[in-house]
Design a protein around this motif. Structure first.
Motif, PDB file in Angstrom:
ATOM      1  N   LEU A 194      -9.482  68.555  33.911  1.00 29.06           N
ATOM      2  CA  LEU A 194      -9.519  68.970  34.971  1.00 29.06           C
ATOM      3  C   LEU A 194     -11.736  69.252  35.184  1.00 29.06           C
ATOM      4  O   LEU A 194     -11.647  69.320  36.475  1.00 29.06           O
ATOM      5  N   ALA A 244     -11.870  70.079  50.763  1.00 29.60           N
ATOM      6  CA  ALA A 244     -11.362  68.662  50.304  1.00 29.60           C
ATOM      7  C   ALA A 244     -10.978  69.191  48.377  1.00 29.60           C
ATOM      8  O   ALA A 244     -10.792  68.871  47.521  1.00 29.60           O
ATOM      9  N   ILE A 245     -12.193  70.166  47.954  1.00 28.30           N
ATOM     10  CA  ILE A 245     -12.422  69.456  46.557  1.00 28.30           C
ATOM     11  C   ILE A 245     -11.765  70.960  46.385  1.00 28.30           C
ATOM     12  O   ILE A 245     -10.997  70.922  45.131  1.00 28.30           O
ATOM     13  N   ARG A 253     -15.611  70.233  52.718  1.00 29.15           N
ATOM     14  CA  ARG A 253     -16.272  69.637  51.207  1.00 29.15           C
ATOM     15  C   ARG A 253     -15.847  70.172  50.535  1.00 29.15           C
ATOM     16  O   ARG A 253     -14.819  70.324  49.672  1.00 29.15           O
ATOM     17  N   LEU A 302      -8.656  69.852  45.954  1.00 31.94           N
ATOM     18  CA  LEU A 302      -8.203  68.031  44.983  1.00 31.94           C
ATOM     19  C   LEU A 302      -8.242  69.579  43.158  1.00 31.94           C
ATOM     20  O   LEU A 302      -7.439  69.084  42.381  1.00 31.94           O
ATOM     21  N   VAL A 303      -8.995  70.737  43.141  1.00 33.75           N
ATOM     22  CA  VAL A 303      -8.751  70.769  41.837  1.00 33.75           C
ATOM     23  C   VAL A 303      -6.794  71.691  42.396  1.00 33.75           C
ATOM     24  O   VAL A 303      -6.786  72.312  40.783  1.00 33.75           O
ATOM     25  N   TRP A 334     -20.607  63.076  50.098  1.00 34.54           N
ATOM     26  CA  TRP A 334     -20.821  63.773  51.196  1.00 34.54           C
ATOM     27  C   TRP A 334     -21.772  64.591  52.078  1.00 34.54           C
ATOM     28  O   TRP A 334     -21.851  64.659  52.952  1.00 34.54           O
TER      29      TRP A 334
END
Lengths: 801, 530
Positions: B439, A178-179, A175, A182-183, B454
């Motif tokens: 953002l 993934a973040i 997780r 993405l960021v 998740w």
């Protein structure tokens, strides 16, 4: 009708030539929609069935090879947002065709591979969906002509990558990775958006083909440097250049097919694609050269050095990917014909060998249960086909003759070897980086397979056909490419080099090992250095590791610190601003109000004149004095009930003034309101059991009083300045004249309420209705089932989190 | 449009009345308001017919949607549409005007309200029906629609009041203590803002001598600078509080998570947008000189709101409070459009508002379903929904990306327009803040996704264990809660894929606000020139 469109001719494309290109980008999304169902119908065969989609796209794209080699640019445009000058437009030239073929070709093997790798996974259907969506995004990205279409697909690759990295969602590390991805890529995407808009505003073009026709002019624009930096931030974030590189190794939390496909062969190359695509538009300046070569070179060494440090197969490969991306960026920074051709060759070679080696790493993991290179050994008999695939990949990666990697390295060395500073400096960087990556590649291909067999979590076994077909074919292609140099020159390098440099390229790559050629000596140096690193692999690893520990800081740690810092900061700011104390909110509101009232007068210098001292009769003075006394009493009195009464006195006095100055309707309304207010407030006081006395400290009362006085005098002063204007009385005159003859009423106020502005009254009536419903709800609900204390019969709590 | 009266010449009167009947088709301007008001009255009368309440409310909102669609088509075809009440000539009577801005806002609001009407069936128990959920909802919609369609500044105040009281009523339905606490904060700050609005109207009347918006737009250019700036500042402040812009926005996170989810959704979608709408209407159409002078202030408000909104969302552990902060961030974006004050800025702002109305309503509803599955509002104890409920996961992730303005969803297009507007104006502060807002929203929303969907279990050491406090949605919740939410999200997705007409509409809206000749002539059509 166009409202926001650009003025330039490029806003709209000419006649479309082939709509099948648009379909190429859309088809994988359609397939993604039905993938979970196809999975449930076909079971274990799902990978093979779904691979038909990329295979068909690959076949379709192959038909464009000959036209493109003959310098035809194929375009297609569908109207999408004509009011904003955005069309759903695509074009195929050498560069986009190469990427399209790589994406669909490797994608075919990856889909097949996923069918085997994730066999039996409960969410395999979702996985196929995400994979196909990613494929469509990537194809759309490289085929797009309109820059906004390109941006849409660009961001879609970030989104699908996010879903894929977090696929193994129950693990915190996945997780987080993934973040993080993405960021980083999302922030890069935002910079890219700003850069693209800046370019389109500056040039009047919003298509790539349009921008390319203006090649060479953007560099003259005053916004050039800003646009360049913004676009490069986007590209660097996506292609994991230092200092945005850290997300890529973490992205290895994804299942191996994802790592092989997104994070080595395709998505991370999107930034490289963008840089190559923008070369004619933004390139050729010193800024371009230095930014790309320095960041690219740094990334190359960074990736190479850290690759040797790793022991996890996927991590080793991830860091060599970093290095390769840096290498490509650096070569594009040079922008000479040889450098560009070297970059193109290396890009293809890298997609083949890295995609293959990742799949090999996945097969080893699948077959043994571990990816730790120090825990693996002697697998050659148990995974013979995988071993062959690994050797083929490493052969090309190391750049041994006849492999595509060899051609690529020769060409890039050729680009630098004849120059002076800074070329020779970058040549040294290249040789060092290549040697490090070569060492890493050969270690992966040999260490797990040679030597004595080591015990592993599973009994080692070869995976099925889906797991090895991809790496073997990719490996064979990568190794044998050197035998087809004429074909490569004609069908690949000429058109692709033409796209990147924007003028005709005549490539003469050929397979030769001529010691008179200094580039060959550079290759020899690379192999020698690489061999030395392999020889001392353990020593190098521990040295790098010790250095890393001594520094004790990584970009990854920095990212965490930044995120936690951001959240802590957000928490603190939000707690400060949203403290939950109503009296402070109101104090803030009135303080701002005082500023709003006074500041315009100070800024515009339009304070009103002092009003003339009024000539009033004694009873008029009396009313004013009573009102003033009431006001002062409110400020001073500490007993609440008395303060309420003082408020009432003030109100009555004001009503009296209304009466004296000719507004009896208003006065009577005011009398009613004041009476009711005092009664209701007093009742509420007793019902709420509030303190009888105002509990505020003197200082607090002083502060509140000061703010109240400031706001109130502000209102008065503003009123004074408005009154000193000439009042436009046309409405009043109209009402005076028409009230009787047309509206048939003598009382103008009444006529206004029920005729001229009757709809206001209707609205107010509905306010009363709403208030009635609300009050009824409050009163009746109080007696409801008492799970929690209801109603307003107790002082409400002050704080709530 | 009918011509002015001549038959009263004998009385030596000025032209006073519109002669001839208004064409029935033109009555469409008041239909959305009239239907809502009528419906509210009807439902009060039918208060004991519980089963009928939601059906009638649904039918009435549906009729309002149809009216709004027709209105929008008319405006698209022929420009702003006006009707003055009681046949008095403007500016003496109250005029209703639908221009593209008003029509777009009104349509989006009614669509959001329709979804909420259905969703509300899931969660309202008997008491809330009896005590007027549906009448209050219709009154709220009446106030909102009236605000969007009126062409008279005092009448706008009246609709604000209707909206405020109705929303106050909705907020306290259920009567839990936390609701009362939130409602007190909401009530005080909003009543004060509404009172300021009224005072500003009084000043403006003193300056221009008229209340008709088109008339003010004609006259404000000659108004003296000082008082005009004061009045504009007061309007900005009052609407800023109503819209929950920085600094006086504490009422929103304090109140919006306390009532039923349907009410939260309605508020989050509609209410703050009315404040922003009023700011556009008053400061762009009516008092452009005031907007120009206030530009640095609006910029500061926009920047602070855009940053502090998503930061607040990042700090929350309560799901609906976090969404509330995202509402605030969106208001910052609307004020950014106002700061730019160009076609791109205003047009982008109007489109953003449509996006924001639909997306935030949907976000609250999805949040509500998550709450029902997990039995808590606390994000730390949610988790594991990804494996249990695929449709809900898809809805949520779409909304995450839509909120952050990622393609291919609706939020992208206004973002592009606004950024382009900033680039064209050379306003790098706005451009940077818009991107930063995007953002931060992405970070906040994707963290919500990671934690709620998740992560398997509760926060803490055992987060990989399945969440055993989850329950499945009942068939009622699926049919009346999930299904309409899917429909709303589908609409958002379709609008994101095919945004052409919306962007065109945004362009028309911006032109008619910035250069209000068409608006003014629609209002004063048929009035003899003196």
């Amino acid at each position: 009708m166009r409202f926001f469109g650009l003025d330039g001719p490029g806003a709209e494309l000419g006649p479309s030539l082939d709509f099948s290109i648009a379909l190429i980008a859309v088809a994988p999304f359609l397939a993604a929609l039905v993938a979970p169902w196809i999975k449930s119908f076909t079971g274990a065969l799902a990978g093979w069935v779904l691979a038909i989609v990329p295979a068909a796209i690959f076949a379709l794209l192959l038909t464009f090879v000959t036209p493109v080699a003959e310098n035809t640019v194929v375009k297609a445009a569908l109207p999408w947002i004509p009011s904003y000058g955005i069309s759903f437009s695509f074009f195929i030239d050498g560069l986009s065709l190469m990427f399209g073929l790589l994406i669909s070709g490797i994608g075919t093997f990856i889909v097949i591979y996923s069918g085997g790798y994730l066999a039996g996974h409960p969410h395999q259907g979702r996985f196929f969906s995400y994979m196909l969506m990613f494929m469509g995004s990537m194809l759309g990205l490289v085929l797009a002509d309109n820059i906004f279409t390109l941006f849409v697909f660009w961001e879609l690759t970030s989104i699908t990558s996010f879903l894929l990295i977090g696929f193994d969602h129950s693990r915190q590390a996945a997780r987080r990775a993934a973040i993080q991805a993405l960021v980083v890529t999302g922030a890069g995407g935002l910079a890219l958006l700003a850069g693209l808009i800046l370019m389109s505003v500056a040039s009047g073009e919003n298509s790539l083909t349009g921008l390319l026709t203006q090649a060479g002019t953007m560099q003259e624009q005053p916004v050039y440097l800003l646009a360049l930096i913004l676009v490069l931030i986007g590209a660097f974030a996506k292609s994991a250049q230092v200092p945005f590189h850290f997300w890529l190794p973490n992205a290895m939390e994804a299942p191996t097919p994802v790592s092989a496909y997104l994070h080595s062969a395709t998505m991370v190359k999107a930034g490289v694609y963008l840089i190559a695509r923008m070369s004619p538009v933004l390139g050729g300046t010193p800024e371009w050269f230095w930014i790309l070569t320095l960041f690219g070179g740094l990334t190359l060494l960074w990736g190479g050095v850290l690759a040797v440090r790793q022991t996890d197969l996927k991590q080793i490969l991830a860091y060599t990917t970093l290095g390769s991306l840096g290498l490509l960026v650096m070569l594009l920074g040079f922008g000479t014909k040889e450098a560009v051709l070297g970059a193109i060759l290396y890009l293809c070679a890298h997609s083949f060998f890295k995609g293959g080696l990742f799949m090999v790493a996945g097969a080893i993991d699948h077959g043994t249960g571990t990816r730790d290179i120090t825990a693996l050994g002697g697998l050659r008999e148990h995974l013979p086909v995988t071993f062959i695939a690994a050797v083929l990949g490493a052969f090309s990666m190391a750049g041994f003759p006849i492999a595509l990697g060899f051609l690529a390295k020769e060409e890039m060395y050729l680009a630098l070897v004849h120059g002076l500073w800074p070329d020779l400096f970058f040549l040294a960087v290249l040789i060092a980086g290549n040697a490090l990556m070569m060492a890493a590649g050969i270690l992966i291909a040999t260490k797990p397979f040679l030597g004595p067999l080591k015990p592993t979590p599973h009994e080692p076994h070869e995976g099925g056909l889906p797991l090895w077909i991809g790496p073997v074919i990719l490996g064979v292609m990568g190794v044998s490419a050197g035998l087809f140099t004429d074909w490569i020159n004609h069908y690949a390098l000429n058109p692709i080099g033409g796209s990147v440099t924007n003028h005709a390229v005549d490539a003469h790559i050929h397979l030769a090992f001529d010691l008179a050629n200094p580039a060959v000596w550079a290759s020899l140096a690379t192999w020698a250095l690489g061999a030395a690193i392999i020889w001392q692999a353990d020593a190098v690893r521990s040295a790098v590791r010790r250095t890393g520990q001594a520094i004790g800081w990584t970009f990854d740690i920095g990212f965490d610190a930044l995120m936690f810092g951001l959240i802590r900061f957000a928490d603190r700011v939000t707690r400060t601003l949203h403290h939950g104390r109503l009296e402070w909110y109101i104090l803030l509101l009135f303080s701002v109000l005082a500023v709003v009232l006074y500041a315009p007068m100070l800024i515009t210098g339009t304070a009103p004149r002092m009003a003339e001292f009024p000539v009033l009769s004694f009873y008029e003075w009396g009313a004013i004095l009573i009102a003033a006394a009431g006001l002062i009493a409110i400020l001073l009195l500490r007993t609440r009930l008395t303060a309420i009464v003082a408020l009432g006195i003030q109100g009555f006095a004001v009503a009296l003034i209304f009466l004296l100055f000719g507004a009896p309707d208003l006065a009577f309304t005011q009398f009613m309101v004041e009476t009711l207010s005092v009664v209701i407030l007093a009742l509420v006081m007793t019902r709420l059991h509030l303190d009888a006395r105002d509990p505020r400290e003197f200082e607090v009362a002083l502060r509140d009083g000061a703010v109240a006085v400031a706001a109130a005098t502000g209102f008065a002063v503003v009123l004074l300045s408005v009154l000193q204007l000439d009042l436009d009385l046309s409405l009043t005159e109209f009402f005076n004249e028409t009230s009787r003859p047309l509206a048939h009423g003598r009382n103008i106020v009444n006529v206004i309420l029920v005729d001229y502005r009757a709809i206001d009254t209707l609205g107010e009536i509905s306010v009363v209705m709403a208030a009635g419903i609300a009050i009824m709800a409050l009163v009746r609900l109080k007696g409801g089932d008492g799970d929690t204390p209801r109603g307003i019969s107790r002082p409400t709590e002050r704080r709530r989190t | 449009m009918a011509t002015a009266a001549t038959s009263y010449d004998a009385l030596n009167l000025p032209p006073a009345m519109i002669e001839g009947a208004t064409a029935p088709a033109d009555w469409i301007v008041v239909w959305p308001v009239a239907l809502a008001l009528f419906g509210a009255g009807l439902l009060v009368m039918l208060r004991n017919q519980r089963p009928l309440q939601s059906v009638f409310a649904g039918l009435i909102v549906l009729a309002i949607i149809v009216s709004n669609v027709y209105l929008l088509l008319r405006v698209f075809e022929a420009g702003p549409l006006a009707m003055t009440m009681g046949k008095w000539l403007p500016p003496f009577g109250i005029t209703f005007v639908a221009d593209m801005t008003g029509a777009l806002f009104a349509l989006s609001a009614s669509v959001a309200a329709f979804i909420v009407v259905i969703f509300a069936k899931v969660e309202l128990d008997g008491r809330e029906y009896r005590f007027g959920f549906y009448p209050l909802l219709l009154l709220l919609l009446c106030g909102v629609s009236g605000s969007f369609l009126t062409g008279d500044i005092f009448n706008l105040y009246v609709w604000f009041e209707v909206m405020l009281i109705a929303s106050f009523g909705l907020l306290i339905l259920g009567g839990r203590r936390i609701q009362i606490d939130g409602a007190v904060k909401y009530g005080f700050l909003n009543f004060l803002a509404t009172a300021l609005f009224l005072i500003a109207i009084a000043y403006l009347y003193g300056i221009t001598g008229t209340l008709n918006m088109a008339d003010i737009a004609r006259k404000s250019a000659e108004a003296p600078v000082g008082p005009l700036l004061t009045a504009s500042g007061l309007f900005l402040f009052a609407f800023g509080v109503k819209a929950a812009a920085f600094p006086a926005n504490a009422w929103l996170p304090a109140a919006y998570h306390t009532p039923a989810v349907a009410v939260s959704a309605l508020f989050g979608g509609l209410l703050t947008k009315v404040g922003a709408y009023a700011a556009y209407r008053v400061l762009v159409l009516m008092l452009p000189a005031g907007r120009d002078m206030l530009e640095p202030v609006i910029l500061a408000v926009a920047v602070a709101t855009m940053i502090l909104g998503p930061l607040g969302a990042l700090a929350q552990t309560n799901l609906r409070r976090a969404i509330g902060f995202l509402v605030i961030g969106g208001i910052g974006v609307l004020f950014a459009g106002l700061t730019l004050g160009t076609q791109h800025g205003i047009g982008g702002g109007v489109i953003y508002a449509v996006h924001s109305i639909l997306t935030l309503t949907a976000f609250y509803l999805v949040g509500g379903l998550v709450e029902r599955m997990s039995g808590t509002q606390d994000i730390r104890y949610m988790g594991g929904i990804y494996t249990v409920n695929a449709p809900l996961s898809i809805l949520f992730i779409i909304l995450v990306f839509a909120m952050a303005g990622l393609p291919p969803f609706l939020g992208l297009w206004p973002k592009i327009l606004l950024v382009e507007g900033g680039v064209r104006a050379g306003d790098w502060v706005i451009v940077t803040t818009l991107l930063l807002n995007s953002l931060l929203t992405l970070i906040a929303a994707s963290r919500l996704w990671a934690h709620i969907f998740w992560r398997n279990g509760h926060e803490g050491a055992r987060s990989e264990q399945p969440n055993d406090t989850l329950r499945r949605l009942t068939s009622d919740e699926v049919g009346l809660g999930l299904a309409p939410t899917i429909a709303l999200v589908a609409l958002i997705v379709v609008l994101g894929f095919f945004p052409n007409w919306l962007i065109e509409a945004g362009g028309v809206a911006a032109i008619d606000l910035l250069e209000p000749e068409r608006y003014i002539s629609a209002v004063f059509a048929g009035v003899p020139q003196s």
